[in-house]
Scaffold this motif. Sequence first.
Motif, PDB file in Angstrom:
ATOM      1  N   GLY A 220       0.822  -1.195   0.000  1.00  0.00           N
ATOM      2  CA  GLY A 220       0.000   0.000   0.000  1.00  0.00           C
ATOM      3  C   GLY A 220       0.857   1.245   0.000  1.00  0.00           C
ATOM      4  N   ALA A 221       0.352   2.312  -0.599  1.00  0.00           N
ATOM      5  CA  ALA A 221       1.065   3.585  -0.617  1.00  0.00           C
ATOM      6  C   ALA A 221       0.787   4.336   0.677  1.00  0.00           C
ATOM      7  N   LYS A 222       1.842   4.920   1.258  1.00  0.00           N
ATOM      8  CA  LYS A 222       1.703   5.593   2.550  1.00  0.00           C
ATOM      9  C   LYS A 222       2.079   7.067   2.514  1.00  0.00           C
ATOM     10  N   GLY A 223       2.873   7.483   1.583  1.00  0.00           N
ATOM     11  CA  GLY A 223       3.293   8.887   1.556  1.00  0.00           C
ATOM     12  C   GLY A 223       4.181   9.153   0.360  1.00  0.00           C
ATOM     13  N   PHE A 224       4.499  10.433   0.147  1.00  0.00           N
ATOM     14  CA  PHE A 224       5.223  10.831  -1.055  1.00  0.00           C
ATOM     15  C   PHE A 224       6.497  11.596  -0.701  1.00  0.00           C
ATOM     16  N   VAL A 225       7.471  11.509  -1.606  1.00  0.00           N
ATOM     17  CA  VAL A 225       8.654  12.358  -1.555  1.00  0.00           C
ATOM     18  C   VAL A 225       8.442  13.461  -2.581  1.00  0.00           C
ATOM     19  N   ARG A 226       8.437  14.703  -2.102  1.00  0.00           N
ATOM     20  CA  ARG A 226       8.138  15.830  -2.987  1.00  0.00           C
ATOM     21  C   ARG A 226       9.377  16.686  -3.212  1.00  0.00           C
ATOM     22  N   GLU A 227       9.443  17.240  -4.408  1.00  0.00           N
ATOM     23  CA  GLU A 227      10.525  18.153  -4.758  1.00  0.00           C
ATOM     24  C   GLU A 227       9.923  19.269  -5.598  1.00  0.00           C
ATOM     25  N   ASP A 228       9.800  20.442  -5.004  1.00  0.00           N
ATOM     26  CA  ASP A 228       9.111  21.565  -5.643  1.00  0.00           C
ATOM     27  C   ASP A 228       7.683  21.156  -5.996  1.00  0.00           C
ATOM     28  N   HIS A 229       7.346  21.192  -7.267  1.00  0.00           N
ATOM     29  CA  HIS A 229       5.987  20.863  -7.693  1.00  0.00           C
ATOM     30  C   HIS A 229       5.910  19.481  -8.348  1.00  0.00           C
ATOM     31  N   LYS A 230       6.783  18.599  -7.891  1.00  0.00           N
ATOM     32  CA  LYS A 230       6.806  17.247  -8.425  1.00  0.00           C
ATOM     33  C   LYS A 230       6.879  16.239  -7.287  1.00  0.00           C
ATOM     34  N   VAL A 231       6.437  15.028  -7.570  1.00  0.00           N
ATOM     35  CA  VAL A 231       6.665  13.893  -6.686  1.00  0.00           C
ATOM     36  C   VAL A 231       7.779  13.057  -7.299  1.00  0.00           C
ATOM     37  N   THR A 232       8.741  12.670  -6.493  1.00  0.00           N
ATOM     38  CA  THR A 232       9.850  11.867  -7.011  1.00  0.00           C
ATOM     39  C   THR A 232       9.744  10.399  -6.610  1.00  0.00           C
ATOM     40  N   ALA A 233       8.995  10.127  -5.529  1.00  0.00           N
ATOM     41  CA  ALA A 233       8.866   8.740  -5.072  1.00  0.00           C
ATOM     42  C   ALA A 233       7.640   8.614  -4.179  1.00  0.00           C
ATOM     43  N   VAL A 234       7.176   7.391  -4.036  1.00  0.00           N
ATOM     44  CA  VAL A 234       6.094   7.085  -3.106  1.00  0.00           C
ATOM     45  C   VAL A 234       6.600   6.032  -2.136  1.00  0.00           C
ATOM     46  N   HIS A 235       6.330   6.235  -0.857  1.00  0.00           N
ATOM     47  CA  HIS A 235       6.695   5.254   0.161  1.00  0.00           C
ATOM     48  C   HIS A 235       5.573   4.232   0.313  1.00  0.00           C
ATOM     49  N   ASP A 236       5.950   2.971   0.521  1.00  0.00           N
ATOM     50  CA  ASP A 236       4.937   1.949   0.749  1.00  0.00           C
ATOM     51  C   ASP A 236       4.842   1.610   2.234  1.00  0.00           C
ATOM     52  N   ASP A 237       3.903   0.738   2.570  1.00  0.00           N
ATOM     53  CA  ASP A 237       3.665   0.413   3.972  1.00  0.00           C
ATOM     54  C   ASP A 237       4.707  -0.537   4.549  1.00  0.00           C
ATOM     55  N   LYS A 238       5.694  -0.906   3.740  1.00  0.00           N
ATOM     56  CA  LYS A 238       6.812  -1.701   4.255  1.00  0.00           C
ATOM     57  C   LYS A 238       8.072  -0.854   4.435  1.00  0.00           C
ATOM     58  N   GLY A 239       7.946   0.428   4.129  1.00  0.00           N
ATOM     59  CA  GLY A 239       9.067   1.336   4.321  1.00  0.00           C
ATOM     60  C   GLY A 239       9.938   1.561   3.106  1.00  0.00           C
ATOM     61  N   ASP A 240       9.609   0.950   1.982  1.00  0.00           N
ATOM     62  CA  ASP A 240      10.405   1.108   0.769  1.00  0.00           C
ATOM     63  C   ASP A 240       9.913   2.303  -0.040  1.00  0.00           C
ATOM     64  N   ALA A 241      10.820   2.884  -0.815  1.00  0.00           N
ATOM     65  CA  ALA A 241      10.488   4.001  -1.694  1.00  0.00           C
ATOM     66  C   ALA A 241      10.487   3.532  -3.146  1.00  0.00           C
ATOM     67  N   HIS A 242       9.481   3.945  -3.891  1.00  0.00           N
ATOM     68  CA  HIS A 242       9.350   3.583  -5.301  1.00  0.00           C
ATOM     69  C   HIS A 242       9.494   4.861  -6.134  1.00  0.00           C
ATOM     70  N   ILE A 243      10.542   4.902  -6.927  1.00  0.00           N
ATOM     71  CA  ILE A 243      10.874   6.098  -7.709  1.00  0.00           C
ATOM     72  C   ILE A 243      10.264   5.990  -9.097  1.00  0.00           C
ATOM     73  N   ALA A 244       9.723   7.100  -9.594  1.00  0.00           N
ATOM     74  CA  ALA A 244       9.152   7.111 -10.949  1.00  0.00           C
ATOM     75  C   ALA A 244       9.143   8.538 -11.480  1.00  0.00           C
ATOM     76  N   ASP A 245       8.833   8.646 -12.775  1.00  0.00           N
ATOM     77  CA  ASP A 245       8.728   9.960 -13.415  1.00  0.00           C
ATOM     78  C   ASP A 245       7.314  10.524 -13.331  1.00  0.00           C
ATOM     79  N   GLN A 246       6.323   9.619 -13.358  1.00  0.00           N
ATOM     80  CA  GLN A 246       4.918  10.019 -13.317  1.00  0.00           C
ATOM     81  C   GLN A 246       4.185   9.107 -12.333  1.00  0.00           C
ATOM     82  N   PHE A 247       3.083   9.628 -11.774  1.00  0.00           N
ATOM     83  CA  PHE A 247       2.298   8.878 -10.800  1.00  0.00           C
ATOM     84  C   PHE A 247       0.815   9.044 -11.099  1.00  0.00           C
TER      85      PHE A 247
END
Length: 412
Positions: A220-247
């Motif tokens: 499950g998605a739990k939170g986001f890593v933000r940079e200015d007006h973009k999201v760079t990654a989403v954290h999951d409920d296991k503590g891992d970060a998933h990096i992408a260009d678009q969400f």
Amino acid sequence: MQKVIVIGGGVVGISCALKLQDEGYEVTVLDPGKPGEGASWASCGSIAVSEVVPLSKPGTMRRAPGWMLDPTGPLTLRAGSALRVLPWFLRFAGNARASQIDKISREISALTRTALADTQAFLGALGLSDLLRHQPVIELYDSAQDLEHERVFHDARRALGFELEEISGAQAAELEPSIASDFACAVVLKDWRSVVDAKRFVVDLHKVFVERGGKTERVGAKGFVREDHKVTAVHDDKGDAHIADQFVIAAGAYSRRLAAELDCPIQMEGVIGYQTSFVDPGVTVEHGLIYAKGGFGITPYESGLAIAGSIEFAHLDAQPNWKRADILVQKAKRVVPDLETRNGERRFGRRPLTPDTKPIIGKVPGMHNVMLATGHGQLGVTLAATTGRLVSEMMTGRQTEIDMSAYKADRF
């Protein structure tokens, strides 16, 4: 190759993922649940193209207070949820004006008008055309007066280009011999269709997605890593970060929490719907059926005959009230008297419902690379392929055929 993360693997999320694959993106789907066991598996599985009149229509508003106090009614409010959902209901009531009903109907129809063609093309391209049944759906009425109350809305649907045919109860019984013989009249929803099985529909889409190189993660998605007006990654409920260009946030009823983390408050409630499926129903039903007075549908799936419906407002963490499912089964005997109701399998799902009954499709305000595809309410199966097409068009910068401003997240 750009990477896209789709949060949510329900019917809308996986449809978006497949359409984005077509555009050449590397797509990963995040969802903590099993494929096919979200909101749609407790549904009627209809491609309900003319279901465009918003839930706030006068008949609903007039009867809603009584329904909420009636444990057998089609719409109810779980104890303890009243204050939390009050803002939603105030906006819902504001959409009951005739001018709003007309406006919203036109805006929903702009999406549903192509829904059947979009679904057929989508499934055909994936080699999954066998997931769609060819029979229309029949809506049944106890009396001519009941139909008369709905005729203004049926006429509005016809004016928007949808095909409905009024027939007698006797004609309905000829089309579907399993139904009770004393219905006064019926409406054949001629451009509606049903899927052969709501769970298999989503499961098979997932299979093709993976076969084509897509990745799925049971998190499950739990939170986001933000940079200015973009999201760079989403954290999951296991503590891992998933990096992408678009969400893409397509997490159904849970999208509200995720959008809020991006400073995007959306008006949406996760309402519980129920379904009971009977592997050996004792009757043969060929058409999808809707009992207008009861507020539920009966669908012949390949896995069994399904009775589905109900709108129950409850907290996202609330456990199901299975009495609601049992009430639908009792009412179904009115429609199909010979229905054998032993050994039914009960299911529930949370449908994301907005106050104006329209979905939310478009970018998160202030975020350049995050899109929302949620709020489809009871039209998730109907609009899955259409939403996937629109999301892929917007993400690639192509012009959509319709004005998407009606479905913006900040319209509330």
